[in-house]
Scaffold this active site. Structure first.
Site, PDB file in Angstrom:
ATOM      1  N   TYR A 162       0.854  -1.194   0.000  1.00 21.15           N
ATOM      2  CA  TYR A 162       0.000   0.000   0.000  1.00 21.15           C
ATOM      3  C   TYR A 162       0.879   1.229   0.000  1.00 21.15           C
ATOM      4  CZ  TYR A 162       0.915   0.928   4.976  1.00 21.15           C
ATOM      5  OH  TYR A 162       1.509   1.221   6.167  1.00 21.15           O
ATOM      6  N   CYS A 163       0.268   2.380  -0.366  1.00 18.26           N
ATOM      7  CA  CYS A 163       1.011   3.639  -0.364  1.00 18.26           C
ATOM      8  C   CYS A 163       0.104   4.777   0.056  1.00 18.26           C
ATOM      9  CB  CYS A 163       1.700   3.871  -1.697  1.00 18.26           C
ATOM     10  SG  CYS A 163       0.611   3.757  -3.129  1.00 18.26           S
ATOM     11  N   ARG A 164       0.088   5.880  -0.722  1.00 15.06           N
ATOM     12  CA  ARG A 164      -0.573   7.090  -0.222  1.00 15.06           C
ATOM     13  C   ARG A 164      -2.063   7.158  -0.481  1.00 15.06           C
ATOM     14  NH1 ARG A 164       4.012  11.196  -2.510  1.00 15.06           N
ATOM     15  NH2 ARG A 164       5.515  10.877  -0.842  1.00 15.06           N
TER      16      ARG A 164
ATOM     17  N   TYR B 200      -2.941   4.753   2.984  1.00 13.75           N
ATOM     18  CA  TYR B 200      -2.880   4.876   4.434  1.00 13.75           C
ATOM     19  C   TYR B 200      -3.907   5.845   5.016  1.00 13.75           C
ATOM     20  CZ  TYR B 200      -1.474   6.050   9.115  1.00 13.75           C
ATOM     21  OH  TYR B 200      -1.512   6.300  10.455  1.00 13.75           O
TER      22      TYR B 200
ATOM     23  N   CYS C  43      -1.675   7.148  -6.210  1.00 12.04           N
ATOM     24  CA  CYS C  43      -0.248   7.020  -5.911  1.00 12.04           C
ATOM     25  C   CYS C  43       0.298   5.831  -6.690  1.00 12.04           C
ATOM     26  CB  CYS C  43      -0.081   6.810  -4.412  1.00 12.04           C
ATOM     27  SG  CYS C  43       1.599   6.489  -3.887  1.00 12.04           S
TER      28      CYS C  43
END
Lengths: 236, 236
Positions: free
Chosen positions: A177-179, A207, A183
């Site tokens: 996962y990221c932003r 997140y 993203c």
DNA sequence: TATGTTGTCAAGTACTTACTTGAATAAACC
DNA sequence: GGTTTATTCAAGTAAGTACTTGACAACATA
């Protein structure tokens, strides 16, 4: 009471909140700050602008109340002033994706073709975490991981991923996962892992959405250095 | 994939949604259209601008996808393109009220001193409606009532209220509502009724919030002309 | 106290925005 | 078919915005 001038002034003030979000560069800043506080030079780097220009955007955000700042030595850290700001940014993205004609083309140009990458929703990921058959991988830059991440996640920033694949346990699916939904980091990470035969999927959003949903998060260095890991009660 | 130019273009597009809301006049337009569709000349009147200028604002909203339009004879009716737009406007107002330093002053200048007026939340009003000890009064202009109102509400636009007080049943509290938290109509109506000894309270927010919460609404002329009243499945 | 680092401020330029005015359409009415 | 009504379009102006560059301020370190 009730006169034209006063109404115009009031609505100008209400609209000023939308106005400061109405610049692509400031939107990028908010997208980054939704991950946690950052100093000016890092923000400038993230949005690809000069420090002076970034500073001026930040002053605007500050005057409009969307962000707060604090000084620590020579650095000044900016952060969103409350959870409502991240919610507002999410509402903007939602309307854009529902009603903006050319958005999917622009998203495809930046993100590439996502059709080959399978995704998990937040609840699907939570269920698989509880089942224990998945490892959660945070591929954002390290400062963002430190200021808050999914409980139990491991941090390998996407730039280092190719050289650190051996840090990942074998025989278990990796959920990166990221932003957020716009993203590229998690996409890139999943592609890299697939090239090396590692089963990997991407969390649908990022997140900030996980945190906003009230799902478990923690700050500090997490598993890597448990002494710094602390349960987090609220961010943003 | 993942390059600077593409990211800037994508975020410019996302931010364009906020940008069109970032003008006080367009915000007023969205606030009006959240009540239901309206033709250009009425919108111009509502926001106190020339028809040409209003038309240009509407074209901008149209190009950005926030509103749709339909022609009916010589008139062109504009409406919000979906419920997400009203939600976005609500998110903007929320952030403004949480973080904008001078908002309460501006609100007081337009709305006057609200401290003497008691309010009901949506759920409180719903409970009292179910109990039958309250009459619900819609004080918005009539076209807004017709395009959707709280089920069972009576329409008396605030401008006509002073002459039509005898239309209200006696011995029961009147709960007045209008467009939303920054609308003066219900405040004015409650003050007028108090001056005439009628017990009256104001709904804390307005019709769009009631509808968005999934509470019962109807279109047409309601009680006044039941033949035109229809249960409504969705608006906006 | 001098020196470096980090961020802000001021001034300038190219571009965009909000409004005005008056002309041009498009459907409806007689 | 000409007139009226409702809206859009085009051109012009004043003000605002996004960036650049270079100077300045605040703190840290030697």
């Amino acid at each position: 009471m009730g006169d034209r001038k006063a109404k115009d002034d009031l609505f100008d003030a209400l609209a000023s909140v939308a106005k400061v979000l109405g610049s692509g560069r400031r939107a990028e800043i908010v997208d980054v700050l939704a991950q946690g506080e950052r100093p000016v030079d890092e923000i400038a780097q993230e949005i690809g602008q000069s420090i002076a220009n970034t500073s001026q955007h930040l002053q605007l955000l500050l005057r409009s109340g969307l962000v707060h700042s604090r000084r620590d030595g020579t650095r000044i850290y900016y952060r969103l002033s409350g959870p409502g700001v991240a919610q507002l940014w999410a509402a903007v993205r939602l309307v854009a994706s529902d009603h903006l004609a050319n958005l999917s083309d622009l998203a495809a140009a930046y993100l590439g073709d996502r059709s080959a990458l399978s995704t998990l929703t937040r609840t699907e990921l939570k269920d698989r975490m509880d089942g224990g058959d998945v490892i959660v991988l945070d591929v954002r830059p390290e400062p963002e991981f430190r200021s808050g991440h999914i409980s139990g996640a491991v941090s390998i920033p996407v730039k280092e991923l190719a050289e650190r694949l051996q840090d990942l346990p074998e025989g278990v699916t990796v959920a990166a996962y990221c932003r957020g939904p716009y993203c590229v980091f998690a996409d890139e990470a999943v592609r890299t892992m697939h090239r090396h035969g590692i089963p990997a999927v991407r969390l649908e959003d990022g997140y900030p959405e996980w945190e906003a949903a009230g799902l478990p998060v923690e700050t500090g260095n997490g598993r890597g250095s448990p002494q710094n890991s602390t349960e987090k009660t609220s961010n943003v």
